[in-house]
Each structure stands twice: as C-alpha cells, then as structure tokens.
Scaffold this active site. Structure first.
Site, PDB file in Angstrom:
ATOM      1  N   SER A 248      54.749  52.034 -56.953  1.00  0.00           N
ATOM      2  CA  SER A 248      55.204  52.516 -56.645  1.00  0.00           C
ATOM      3  C   SER A 248      55.493  50.935 -55.365  1.00  0.00           C
ATOM      4  CB  SER A 248      54.708  53.670 -55.371  1.00  0.00           C
ATOM      5  OG  SER A 248      54.413  54.626 -56.173  1.00  0.00           O
ATOM      6  N   ASP A 320      39.511  52.710 -59.564  1.00  0.00           N
ATOM      7  CA  ASP A 320      39.344  53.014 -61.306  1.00  0.00           C
ATOM      8  C   ASP A 320      38.022  54.062 -60.696  1.00  0.00           C
ATOM      9  OD1 ASP A 320      37.860  53.387 -63.268  1.00  0.00           O
ATOM     10  OD2 ASP A 320      36.958  51.875 -63.371  1.00  0.00           O
ATOM     11  N   VAL A 322      37.245  56.998 -63.428  1.00  0.00           N
ATOM     12  CA  VAL A 322      37.448  57.025 -64.192  1.00  0.00           C
ATOM     13  C   VAL A 322      35.680  56.611 -65.045  1.00  0.00           C
ATOM     14  CG1 VAL A 322      38.091  58.653 -66.694  1.00  0.00           C
ATOM     15  CG2 VAL A 322      39.289  58.771 -64.909  1.00  0.00           C
ATOM     16  N   ASP A 323      35.000  57.264 -65.571  1.00  0.00           N
ATOM     17  CA  ASP A 323      34.031  56.479 -66.121  1.00  0.00           C
ATOM     18  C   ASP A 323      34.109  57.303 -67.853  1.00  0.00           C
ATOM     19  OD1 ASP A 323      33.396  53.973 -64.026  1.00  0.00           O
ATOM     20  OD2 ASP A 323      32.113  55.206 -62.957  1.00  0.00           O
TER      21      ASP A 323
END
Length: 797
Positions: A248, A320, A322-323
């Site tokens: 965006s 980040d 998400v792991d």
C-alpha cells in the site's frame, strides 16, 4: 409445421419474459420502502449516482441494521465467500480441488480462535451490540431479499451470519498479510539444498542504505516441501479471485506542506484485484456518529474512513509475526514431541470437510503448544522432520474488532491513538490526519524482541532458535511519527527505523515507491488536492532507471545489430515511465524476466523459482543483484563452464528481443506498454469461459507497473503478457481545506450484483486514473440522490 413454429415462438416468448422478470427480482432495491425487523425508527438511505449509500438514522443500532441489509444486497456472495475461508468451507462451494486449502485453513486455527473470542465477549459492550445489529440487517436480507445468482449456480443454501463470521473474515485478512508463509520455508529449502552462501546475496536482512520510514524519536540504527503447499494455497486463492492484501501507499501532508495550510490525506491500499472489489463504501450518519467509511464484506466498522474531524487509512506493516519450528519428535513414540527437557503429547485435532458432489472428508492433524504441525495437512507434504507454525494472530486475545470500533468512533488524535494498542495482528501502518493540523503514522502490531543472532527468515532449529515465550514491546515502543519536523508522514511498506534501539524483522518492500514518494514530497511546499491526485497516479521509477544503467554496464555490445544498439540507446535515455505508449518499459521487463530466469532457475528448478518470484524478497533482491557481479547466483550450474554476470545479462537481452519480435512483431516502434500490460477484474465464477464476459470486468489497458506509486503489480511469466493481479483497491484524497469535495474511486463499482447498474460503472474511470466525489453535505446528497430507500420498523417488532 406452422403450428409447431408458433408454439415454439410462444414458448420462447414465455421463457424470455420469465427470464426478464426473474432477473429483475435479482437486482438490488435502491428505492422504495422496506420493513426491517428490530428497527426502532425509520432510516433513510440516499443513493448517489455511483450507488454509494448515505444512511441517516436516529440511532447507531438502527443505522447499522440498515447498513447490514444494504451491504448484503450488494455483496452477499462476497460475504459468503470470505466467511468460508477461515472455516475451511470452500470445498462445499467448489468441490474436491479445494480440500487441501480447507485443510490448511482449518489447521491454522482461525475458526477455533474466532469461536474462543466470541465466547468471551461481553454482549453488553457497545461495539458488540452494533456488530450484532449489523448482522441482524444481513440476516433480514437473507430471509426477505432475493437470492444472488451465484447461490443458484453453486447450489448452496443461504444460512444466517454470526459473530464468529466477522472474526473469521478478519482472520483471513490477517493471514493474507503474512508474507512469512511464502518466505521462511522457501529460504530454508534453499539453504538445505544449495548451502548458506546462496542466501548471502539475497536481501534477507535490513538494508541500512535504503529509504527508511523515519520515527519522530530517532535512535542509532543497528546494522521443504512445506513451502510447496503454502504456495499452492496462495495460488488457489488467486485463481478464485479472492482478494489478498499485498502492500500500500499513504502519505499525509501537514499544513506547512500545503497551499491552503490544511492537512491533505492520501491512501491507496494495494490488494489483489477481484470482482467485486474488496471495499464497500458507506456514509453513515446519526446524531452521535458520522463516518464515510470503507468496509470489508461482513465487517461493520470501516477500516478506512473519514469525517469532518479526521481521516485514517492503512498500509501493511509487513512485520514478521509467523514463526516455523522444526520439532524434535520422540523416535519411540511419534505421538510425543520435545519441550525443553521433557516429552509432551501432541494435541490431536479432528475436523470434517463437506465437499460438493462428494462425501465428507474426515482428517486429523497434530498440534503443539506453538501451533499446528504442517506435515500431513495436505497430501503433497512429505518432510522427514515435523514443522510447526506459531502465529501471533491465534496465540493472543483477539481485540481487533474493539480497535476498529474505537478508532471509527474517535473524535481526536488522543482517542484515536488509544485504540491502536488493541491491534495485535495483522501488522498495520495506521495513517492519520485531522482538521486540527495533526498528521501521524503508527505501526500497530504486537512486536517482540529478537536477538541479533536469530535469523527469523528460516525455520527455527538448534542455534537458530526463538523461544515461543516472547518478550513483547509496549505499544509506545512501536515505530511511529506524530507531527514530525519534516511536516509529513508516509508509508510504502518499507523498512521502519527504530524507536526502541532495535530493528523489527519483516518482509518489507524495496525502496522504489518510498524513494519516489519522498522525492516528490520534499520537492514542494504548496500542495493542493489536484497535485496529490496526480501523484497517486504517478508511474515513474527512479530505481528501475538505475537498474537499467547497471544492466547496460554489463552487456557485451559485440555482435549486436544496429536495431539492438538503438534499443539500448533508448533504454539508456529512459526516464523510468510506465505510460501506455511507453516502449522502453516493455523491453526492460522482458529483459529483467530473462535475467532473473537465467540467474535463479538453474539452481532452484521451476517450482522453487515460481515460489521465489511470488515473494517480496525477489523485489528487494533485483537492484542489489545487478550491482554485484561476484554473486554466486550468476553461474549457470547446468553447464560445465562458469558463467559471468556479463554473459548472463547479454544472453538475457538476446532472449528478450527474440521473444518480443515473436509476440509483438519486428517493428520495435510498436512495442507499446499497453499491448502487454492489462487489467481484468476476475470473479470466481468468471473462470468458466462461457460466463467470463458476464461476471468478469475488463480487460483494460492500464498504466503503471510493479513498485511504482500507481503499483499495478503483475507476476512475471513465460508468455510476456503482464496481467495485473494486484494494485490500488481504492484511491482516496481528503483535503481538510475542502472536506466536502474530497475524492475517491473504486476499481469496478460499488455493487457485487452483476444485474446492478453499479456493478462496473467506475471501472473505466479507474483505469484512466480518474476520481469521483465523496459526498458529505446532506442537502447536496438529498438534492442529487438517484434514489431513496426507506427502512421502516416491522410490524413483527
């Protein structure tokens, strides 16, 4: 024979007449009077010439009931589609090809997290009650309104909407932001197959030389097969034309930067194109509340909005959240995995998937305290080591709807800021401007500290390990800027600077758009709304110009034809524009495709190469790659000799020219950008060829490109046709010196009903970069209304 012909003629007439009246019943009601259950007082809805509803009610609950009804009559199919993703119910619509997708989303736990959240809600909370009023309006349409044609074609029954559906839509939104799903398993696979040296030349880490988002307070800067499944999920969603959130732009100019000395706000969120487009516009007015907002299907509170006091919008933060973890499984008991120094039993989760024209599917997956084990969720996963996934969205209390309620009801910057701490995921850059001359940007997400030694872009294992018990930052430590000394704020999904003495790992976009935005904003202090409208349609890339110059330094001129040399001269003089009649843009992108193809595919193979090309990482790696002749990637491992950057770039140029001559002809003066760069807004049912022209909108020849401000992104492909897949989901410009003449546009139209006159009435304007007014003056709205729909209290109340 005559009698038979007359009978056939009469029967055909009856069918046509019946068809006409049937179609007429499927159109939305934009005028007249309707009774609405639970309504306390009359609500008037004035539709403007583009089908935008202006809702006037005596109370918020009544206004939100009306909003739910009219949103459903224009977008019920879209609501149905989006609520099904998180619940794993796409197979019930489209058949067995969606089973893997349903398994994946059920394992993510969106629906389970939604159910848990709803069970803990305080039903007396004002935001919850307004949400329920909105759902009541949707369900009233389900009972009393016509059934959309898509329901007939897919053969599904209508069923009531519930609070969990609202949270499931928000859960899908959070998932589509998470670039880690595409990137982390892919990079781990690269490292395991090729070795760590191949990751060194990719732009995985923060780049201290690029354009950064500046904070108000500065601190010193600090310098598998699983991925096949995840990539397949994204491809499936894209094939169904389900919108995915990509990137965006937004910038907010303080009064010091504008001619009229008032704030100007601009925002264009980049989302996968679909039909209907993602946003539903609605202007809601009560004695206590007013907002001109942009709504997701099935979500009552606007995610983008403005009134006379303030305006807000968003871009993707790209942090980040998400792991992935390799789990150590007990070799003697596969039902247990290691947690610290002991073994713990997996949670076994049973799910059932309904499949169209087939029997139900039962499946079971393993779950750790971090999240689901991805192995076995889809048939094509065959990894030796279990991989679990931790996602901040499902690990924390979900208060996103509380945040949306409060920010949509805020009256000033302090109230607005206070609402943002409730957003844990997805990570958003929230942009703000107001009538009191404030401009601000806040990164909204639950951020946590990560040691410098940990690489968040790989599956955690051994020394590369992040404890799942994370130390979270207070919201005040998130990156932000309020009324900075440079008198504007902006975001183009680029790397933010630190306000807490640390950097924030993420999947940030390269500097292309950010650099252009900063260059344009710094250049003048007398901005007016028409200047901002022009800027939001800007199609120039200074980074692409620099990339071309780097390529020209590498190419071997020996043996090139006179035409080839002329083409290179033209490229050398190119200013980086992507207008319809541009020629150099066509050559550059074909050349760039073959450079990337010849550099990466020999090591990665077709599958991993395609996945790599779908990530933000490839966009970040292009400019550094062409400036690094010593990169290990230049060598073609499929040959015995060692290739150089010069050889690969020259070879790619010859491939590009040959390809363009075959597809566009030998006359290079006709290699116009408009011949290869097109936009078609696809509907899920438009995949059926005979229905394509009825449901889909377009195609249109469009300006723009990848990573310019008018970000008409397209994937690279073998055929050289750049079919735009994502871009501005709306373009908004709000001028607080003339708030009632603020401007906007939607990609196709306000309605998702193909029988509505507002199904695609903005599509040509959008393709041409034009705008239309966002009306707020009640007298003007009433005087210019195309139709008026009045909702009356039902006798059943």
């Amino acid at each position: 024979m005559k009698r038979i012909l007359w009978v056939l003629f009469v029967l055909l007439g009856i069918v046509l007449i019946a068809g006409f009246f049937f179609i007429k019943t499927l159109k939305p009601d934009y005028d007249g009077e309707l009774e609405l259950e639970s309504l306390q007082q009359e609500v008037s809805v004035y539709y403007d010439s583009y089908g935008i509803p202006h809702i006037y009610g005596s109370s918020e609950k009544d206004a939100f009931r009306a909003l739910g009804y009219i949103h459903a009559q224009d977008r019920l199919w879209q609501m149905e589609l989006l609520r099904r993703i998180g619940k794993g119910q796409l197979s019930e619509l489209f058949g067995k090809d969606l089973i893997s997708t349903d398994k994946f989303f059920l394992a993510l736990g969106i629906d389970d997290a939604s159910a848990k959240t709803v069970s803990q809600l305080n039903k007396n909370d004002e935001g919850v009650q307004l949400t329920q009023a909105y759902l009541d309006g949707i369900n009233s349409f389900l009972k009393e309104g016509p059934t959309p044609v898509e329901f007939y074609l897919t053969g599904i029954e209508k069923r009531p909407f519930e609070l969990t559906d609202v949270y499931n839509v928000m859960g899908y939104m959070a998932f589509s932001f998470a670039m880690a799903h595409k990137t982390d398993p892919l990079l781990t696979k690269m490292k395991e197959q090729l070795g760590p040296q191949y990751l060194k030349d990719l732009s995985i880490h923060s780049d201290t030389s690029t354009v950064w988002l500046k904070n108000t307070l500065q601190s010193d800067s600090v310098s598998l097969k699983t991925n096949e499944v995840i990539a397949g999920i994204f491809k499936t969603l894209e094939a169904l034309n389900i919108p995915q959130f990509e990137g965006s732009n937004s910038w907010v100019l303080g009064p010091e930067k504008t001619k009229n000395k008032k704030v100007i706000f601009a925002n264009d969120p980049h989302i996968g194109f679909s039909q209907p487009s993602v946003w539903y516009e609605a202007h809601v007015v009560t004695p206590q509340y007013e907002k001109y907002g942009y709504h997701l299907a099935g979500v009552p509170f606007p995610i983008l909005g403005h009134d006379r006091n303030l305006a807000y919008g968003m871009t993707m933060f790209e942090n980040d959240d998400v792991d992935f973890y390799y789990e150590d499984e007990n070799p003697e008991d596969k039902s247990r995995y290691r947690v610290n120094d002991s073994w713990r039993s997996y949670e076994m989760v049973d799910k059932i998937i309904k499949v169209k024209d087939s029997t139900d599917i039962e499946f079971t997956f393993k779950k750790t305290h971090r999240g689901p084990i991805l192995n076995g969720i889809a048939d094509q996963v065959d990894m030796k080591r279990p991989v679990s996934m931790w996602w901040v969205y499902t690990q924390h209390d979900n208060q996103v709807m509380k945040a949306l309620y409060e920010l949509s009801h805020a009256n000033d910057i302090d109230q607005f800021r206070a609402s943002l701490k409730y957003i844990h995921a997805p990570g958003l850059n929230i942009m703000y401007g107001d009538a009191k001359d404030n401009v601000a940007w806040w990164a909204s997400a639950h951020l946590y500290q990560i040691p410098d030694s940990v690489n968040t872009k790989l599956i955690y294992d051994g020394t590369n390990y992040l404890d799942d018990q994370k130390k979270y930052l207070d919201f005040s430590q998130n990156p932000h800027a309020e009324n900075p000394d440079w008198h504007y704020v902006y975001s183009a999904n680029n790397q933010p600077d630190s306000i807490a003495g640390m950097l924030y790992p993420g999947y940030y976009l390269p500097e292309n758009r950010a650099r252009r935005i900063v260059d344009l904003l710094d250049a003048k202090d007398d901005w007016v709304m028409s200047d901002v409208q022009k800027m939001i349609n800007d199609v120039n890339s200074p980074v692409d110009v620099a990339t071309v110059k780097s390529l020209l330094k590498l190419i071997d001129m020996e043996g090139l034809s006179e035409s080839d040399l002329g083409t290179l001269d033209d490229l050398g003089a190119w200013q980086g524009g992507y207008e319809l009649d541009d020629l150099e843009a066509t050559v550059f992108h074909r050349w760039m495709f073959y450079v990337l193809n010849d550099v990466f595919k020999d090591e990665l193979g077709q599958g991993l190469f395609d996945e790599f090309m779908s990530t933000h990482l490839i966009k970040r790696s292009i400019a550094p790659l062409v400036n690094n002749e010593n990169s290990v990637w230049w060598n073609d491992v499929a040959t015995e000799k060692e290739e150089t950057a010069k050889e690969i770039v020259t070879q790619a140029f010859h491939q590009a020219i040959s390809d363009l001559e075959k597809s566009l002809g030998s006359d290079r003066e006709k290699w116009f950008w408009q011949r290869v760069h097109t936009l078609e807004h696809g509907h899920p049912i438009g995949q059926v060829e005979m229905l394509r022209s009825f449901f889909n909108v377009g195609p249109f020849e469009v300006e723009g490109s990848r990573e310019v401000i008018n970000n008409m992104y397209f994937p690279y492909g073998e055929d050289g046709n750049y079919k735009v897949s994502s871009g501005p989901s709306t373009r908004r410009v709000i001028d607080f010196s003339d708030i009632e003449n603020s401007m906007s546009i939607l990609p196709t139209g306000q309605s998702g009903n193909p029988f509505s006159e507002h199904y695609k009435d903005q599509a040509q304007m959008y393709a041409e970069g034009k705008f239309r007014k966002m009306m707020m003056n009640k007298k003007e709205i009433q005087d210019q209304a195309e139709s008026v729909l009045k909702f009356l209290p039902s006798n059943k109340n």
